[in-house]
Design a protein around this motif. Structure first.
Motif, PDB file in Angstrom:
ATOM      1  N   GLY A   1      -2.990   6.559  -3.136  1.00  0.00           N
ATOM      2  CA  GLY A   1      -4.037   5.736  -2.551  1.00  0.00           C
ATOM      3  C   GLY A   1      -4.984   5.199  -3.603  1.00  0.00           C
ATOM      4  O   GLY A   1      -4.591   4.969  -4.753  1.00  0.00           O
TER       5      GLY A   1
ATOM      6  N   THR B   1       0.790  -1.234   0.000  1.00  0.00           N
ATOM      7  CA  THR B   1       0.000   0.000   0.000  1.00  0.00           C
ATOM      8  C   THR B   1       0.818   1.277   0.000  1.00  0.00           C
ATOM      9  O   THR B   1       0.421   2.272  -0.603  1.00  0.00           O
ATOM     10  CB  THR B   1      -0.967  -0.024   1.203  1.00  0.00           C
TER      11      THR B   1
ATOM     12  N   ARG C   1      -1.784   8.616   5.264  1.00  0.00           N
ATOM     13  CA  ARG C   1      -0.757   7.838   5.939  1.00  0.00           C
ATOM     14  C   ARG C   1      -0.828   8.021   7.445  1.00  0.00           C
ATOM     15  O   ARG C   1      -1.088   9.124   7.947  1.00  0.00           O
ATOM     16  CB  ARG C   1       0.628   8.255   5.434  1.00  0.00           C
TER      17      ARG C   1
ATOM     18  N   GLU D   1      -6.105  -0.424   2.072  1.00  0.00           N
ATOM     19  CA  GLU D   1      -5.796   0.626   3.045  1.00  0.00           C
ATOM     20  C   GLU D   1      -6.172   0.242   4.475  1.00  0.00           C
ATOM     21  O   GLU D   1      -5.441   0.547   5.406  1.00  0.00           O
ATOM     22  CB  GLU D   1      -6.512   1.923   2.646  1.00  0.00           C
TER      23      GLU D   1
ATOM     24  N   GLY E   1      -7.681   7.134   4.654  1.00  0.00           N
ATOM     25  CA  GLY E   1      -6.755   6.748   3.595  1.00  0.00           C
ATOM     26  C   GLY E   1      -5.422   7.463   3.684  1.00  0.00           C
ATOM     27  O   GLY E   1      -4.465   7.077   3.002  1.00  0.00           O
TER      28      GLY E   1
ATOM     29  N   ARG F   1      -2.386   3.205   7.217  1.00  0.00           N
ATOM     30  CA  ARG F   1      -3.256   4.296   6.757  1.00  0.00           C
ATOM     31  C   ARG F   1      -4.339   4.548   7.806  1.00  0.00           C
ATOM     32  O   ARG F   1      -4.767   3.631   8.504  1.00  0.00           O
ATOM     33  CB  ARG F   1      -3.932   3.905   5.427  1.00  0.00           C
TER      34      ARG F   1
END
Length: 279
Positions: free
Chosen positions: A24, A19, A64, A33, A62, A58
């Protein structure tokens, strides 16, 4: 590692980078996610031939996350479904050192964690600082918790930093370095640059090959031929072919496993990877 390792049919470790922390679902809706999505994706990658899973976290939005509890939830989702070697990211553009430590503090700790070997610029506004002091500090916490570092080499100058780290710290064998090719301050992606990088590794070091975007397939194939290990996944490349989004991380892993087998190297199972990596 060298071409002789290819000729000897040494098994290849496939790492699945599921990921990442930059793009995203807007780049590929199949990018996982949530902990549930990441756990399912990891299981599919293990079935397709992966031995190691490289994990970022995440938030529900979504974006980080560097939160320790989020890494804990993701790790538990992966461990409940797979036997994969768990490798956490400690990278982070613009993140504080304290934030980047959090992924090392899950219970149990990850078996491996990434350790960036120096500064990195990507895109217009993304910079990862990675001073030697930060590198040493992250390494020391990994050593205290029994975590093997995956040394991320973004350009040839970082090969000097690998040797510097070996001078400053006592890394357990085998040293494991990921050679990274793409844009920004990563090494320019070309077969010649991959070959040069492998020839400048410390004696006895194992290497892993990572190519961003359309360079993922040709450079990982070359990495297999040079006796190295490889990393694929939607973190590094959201496409399966020109203008064709990948259906899943497992689709990219399956193609790589098939190529390795065609070229005479079987993908390592997770426990075989643990033996190769000295975990």
């Amino acid at each position: 590692m060298a071409y002789d390792d290819y000729l000897d049919g040494e098994k290849v470790i496939i790492t699945a980078a599921l990921t990442g922390g930059v793009h995203g679902k807007e780049a590929n809706p199949n990018l996982p996610e949530t902990p549930e999505e990441i756990g399912k994706a990891a299981a599919a990658c293990e079935e397709a031939g992966a031995a190691v899973v490289h994990l970022h976290a995440r938030r529900d939005s979504g974006e980080r996350s560097f939160d320790r509890d989020r890494f804990q939830a993701i790790t538990e989702a992966v461990r409940s479904r797979t036997n994969l070697v768990v490798q956490h990211s400690t990278g982070g553009t613009g993140a504080t050192l304290e934030a980047r430590r959090q992924s090392l503090r899950t219970d149990p700790p990850p078996e491996m964690a990434s350790l960036d070997m120096g500064p990195l610029n990507r895109y217009r506004h993304l910079t990862s600082e990675n001073t030697r002091g930060m590198v040493d500090s992250l390494y020391d916490e990994m050593a205290d918790r029994g975590i093997k570092p995956e040394l991320e080499v973004f350009n040839d100058g970082h090969l000097n930093e690998v040797r510097g780290l070996l001078d400053r710290r006592d890394l357990a064998d085998p040293v494991y370095a990921t050679l990274i090719f793409g844009g920004g301050t990563t090494s320019p992606p070309s077969p010649r640059n991959l070959l040069n990088a492998t020839e400048n590794l410390p004696e006895g070091a194992l290497f892993n090959t990572l190519g961003f975007g359309r360079h993922q397939l040709p450079l990982t194939t070359m990495g297999i031929l040079l006796g190295g290990h490889v990393r694929v996944g939607l973190e590094d490349n959201v496409y399966y072919g020109p203008n064709e989004l990948a259906e899943s991380n497992a689709q990219l892993v399956a193609r790589t496993a098939g190529l390795a087998e065609t070229l005479g190297r079987e993908p390592a199972a997770p426990d075989e990877a643990r033996e190769i990596l000295g975990l």
